[in-house]
Scaffold this motif. Structure first.
Motif, mmCIF file in Angstrom:
data_model
loop_
_atom_site.group_PDB
_atom_site.id
_atom_site.type_symbol
_atom_site.label_atom_id
_atom_site.label_comp_id
_atom_site.label_asym_id
_atom_site.label_seq_id
_atom_site.Cartn_x
_atom_site.Cartn_y
_atom_site.Cartn_z
ATOM 1 N N LEU A 189 -3.830 15.039 3.702
ATOM 2 C CA LEU A 189 -4.222 13.753 3.133
ATOM 3 C C LEU A 189 -3.316 12.643 3.655
ATOM 4 O O LEU A 189 -3.787 11.558 4.009
ATOM 5 C CB LEU A 189 -4.156 13.829 1.608
ATOM 6 N N ARG A 190 -2.039 12.918 3.737
ATOM 7 C CA ARG A 190 -1.101 11.908 4.240
ATOM 8 C C ARG A 190 -1.415 11.557 5.683
ATOM 9 O O ARG A 190 -1.432 10.369 6.051
ATOM 10 C CB ARG A 190 0.335 12.421 4.116
ATOM 11 N N ARG A 191 -1.665 12.544 6.531
ATOM 12 C CA ARG A 191 -1.969 12.267 7.934
ATOM 13 C C ARG A 191 -3.240 11.433 8.060
ATOM 14 O O ARG A 191 -3.323 10.516 8.892
ATOM 15 C CB ARG A 191 -2.107 13.581 8.708
ATOM 16 N N ILE A 192 -4.237 11.737 7.222
ATOM 17 C CA ILE A 192 -5.488 10.972 7.255
ATOM 18 C C ILE A 192 -5.226 9.509 6.918
ATOM 19 O O ILE A 192 -5.717 8.595 7.590
ATOM 20 C CB ILE A 192 -6.510 11.581 6.276
ATOM 21 N N LEU A 193 -4.431 9.289 5.887
ATOM 22 C CA LEU A 193 -4.185 7.923 5.447
ATOM 23 C C LEU A 193 -3.316 7.160 6.445
ATOM 24 O O LEU A 193 -3.513 5.953 6.646
ATOM 25 C CB LEU A 193 -3.525 7.933 4.065
ATOM 26 N N GLU A 194 -2.364 7.827 7.058
ATOM 27 C CA GLU A 194 -1.516 7.150 8.038
ATOM 28 C C GLU A 194 -2.314 6.700 9.251
ATOM 29 O O GLU A 194 -1.937 5.740 9.928
ATOM 30 C CB GLU A 194 -0.377 8.075 8.471
ATOM 31 N N ARG A 195 -3.442 7.380 9.514
ATOM 32 C CA ARG A 195 -4.269 7.029 10.677
ATOM 33 C C ARG A 195 -5.495 6.206 10.291
ATOM 34 O O ARG A 195 -6.322 5.883 11.149
ATOM 35 C CB ARG A 195 -4.738 8.316 11.371
ATOM 36 N N SER A 196 -5.622 5.894 9.004
ATOM 37 C CA SER A 196 -6.822 5.185 8.560
ATOM 38 C C SER A 196 -6.864 3.773 9.126
ATOM 39 O O SER A 196 -5.830 3.164 9.410
ATOM 40 C CB SER A 196 -6.873 5.128 7.028
ATOM 41 N N ALA A 197 -8.067 3.264 9.302
ATOM 42 C CA ALA A 197 -8.264 1.913 9.831
ATOM 43 C C ALA A 197 -9.345 1.233 9.011
ATOM 44 O O ALA A 197 -10.488 1.116 9.430
ATOM 45 C CB ALA A 197 -8.646 1.968 11.307
ATOM 46 N N MET A 198 -8.963 0.797 7.821
ATOM 47 C CA MET A 198 -9.911 0.120 6.941
ATOM 48 C C MET A 198 -9.716 -1.387 7.051
ATOM 49 O O MET A 198 -8.582 -1.862 7.153
ATOM 50 C CB MET A 198 -9.697 0.564 5.490
ATOM 51 N N PRO A 199 -10.811 -2.139 7.030
ATOM 52 C CA PRO A 199 -10.690 -3.595 7.116
ATOM 53 C C PRO A 199 -9.842 -4.155 5.970
ATOM 54 O O PRO A 199 -10.082 -3.864 4.802
ATOM 55 C CB PRO A 199 -12.146 -4.082 6.997
ATOM 56 N N GLU A 200 -8.828 -4.927 6.305
ATOM 57 C CA GLU A 200 -8.000 -5.645 5.339
ATOM 58 C C GLU A 200 -7.202 -4.743 4.400
ATOM 59 O O GLU A 200 -6.683 -5.215 3.394
ATOM 60 C CB GLU A 200 -8.869 -6.597 4.490
ATOM 61 N N LEU A 201 -7.100 -3.429 4.714
ATOM 62 C CA LEU A 201 -6.301 -2.544 3.873
ATOM 63 C C LEU A 201 -5.413 -1.688 4.769
ATOM 64 O O LEU A 201 -5.842 -0.653 5.277
ATOM 65 C CB LEU A 201 -7.197 -1.656 3.005
ATOM 66 N N PRO A 202 -4.166 -2.111 4.989
ATOM 67 C CA PRO A 202 -3.270 -1.367 5.860
ATOM 68 C C PRO A 202 -3.048 0.059 5.366
ATOM 69 O O PRO A 202 -3.094 0.328 4.165
ATOM 70 C CB PRO A 202 -1.962 -2.183 5.789
#
Length: 277
Positions: A149-162
């Motif tokens: 889950l952490r790896r997924i979130l560290e690589r996430s690319a959501m608009p306006e949400l770092p």
């Protein structure tokens, strides 16, 4: 927040708390207005830590629902509540109001979502990272899944949400389910600590800590000054220090005023708190 048509799929937007002119909006309740296939609906969602046996939440949802229907006639109003804790679950999603004796009752239904009852896997979070703060409460995420889950979130690319903000939100909400040590081991990171959300909570915690520290320092000063004053008049009083330590700052301040007003040693001794109280 967003105006116009959007493609189907998992979508997310982040509101910075400002209006169209860039000015900060006042504190209050804000609503999402959805238009699907030409039909408009008002969505009102509340987040609660857990269900309480009192009826404040259902009654509040019903009141807002009625006001919104009056404010936006002809539009559907969807009321929902998200409970972050698993138990207890609300026994009903129906609220009944009787305005006056003899009047027909008004029935109101609202939607309930409890993440603990809906498995959300890491694979689903990978497709829609915005689900992470709720997924960490669901049975689809187990302790062994936290590194993924952490790896997924560290690589996430959501608009306006770092990614660091999303990771911080997931970490904080995860405290409703997992122990701090487990979350620290698998989710906490240096990147997360740069999150504006994380830093805002730290600032609030530091402020509360400073206030508690000042209160504790004030209490210690009062205990010491009262002890010295009593000892100078009555010599050693058995159990006095322990009795003073059990008092709050407000009680110590009131006691100090009473002791200073005592006219003689007998009155002073009578004003002292009894040991063990």
């Amino acid at each position: 927040l967003v105006r116009g048509e959007v493609a189907a799929g998992n979508l997310s937007w982040r509101w910075d708390g400002r209006d169209e002119g860039g000015h900060d909006c006042a504190t209050g309740m804000y609503l999402a207005r959805l238009t699907v296939d030409g039909h408009e609906a008002i969505l009102h969602v509340e987040f609660e830590a857990g269900f309480s046996k009192n009826k404040q939440v259902p009654a509040r949802l019903m009141a807002y629902n009625a006001l919104l229907r009056q404010r936006y006639p002809g539009r559907a109003v969807i009321s929902a509540v998200v409970y972050l804790q698993a138990r207890p679950r609300p026994p009903s999603t129906r609220e009944r109001l009787v305005r006056h004796p003899g009047d027909p009752p008004l029935d109101f239904r609202f939607e309930v979502f409890v993440p603990h009852e809906h498995p959300i896997s890491a694979a689903e979070v990978a497709r829609a990272p915005g689900l992470a703060p709720l997924a960490i409460l669901s049975p689809g995420i187990q302790p062994a899944d936290l590194p993924t889950l952490r790896r997924i979130l560290e690589r996430s690319a959501m608009p306006e949400l770092p990614p660091e903000d999303l990771l911080a939100l997931t970490y904080l909400i995860g405290g409703h389910r997992f122990e701090d040590d487990l979350l620290d081991s698998y989710l906490r990171s240096e990147a997360m600590e740069t999150s504006s959300t994380y830093q805002a909570i730290l600032r609030e915690g530091r402020q509360e800590g400073r206030q508690e520290g000042r209160q504790e320092a004030r209490r210690e000063t009062l205990v010491e000054s009262i002890s010295l004053f009593v000892d100078s008049r009555l010599s050693a009083v058995p159990g006095l220090h322990a009795a003073l330590e059990a008092l709050s700052v407000a009680d110590l301040e009131a006691l100090q005023r009473r002791l200073l007003a005592c006219k003689d040693d007998a009155e002073l001794r009578a004003a002292l708190p009894a040991p063990g109280h």
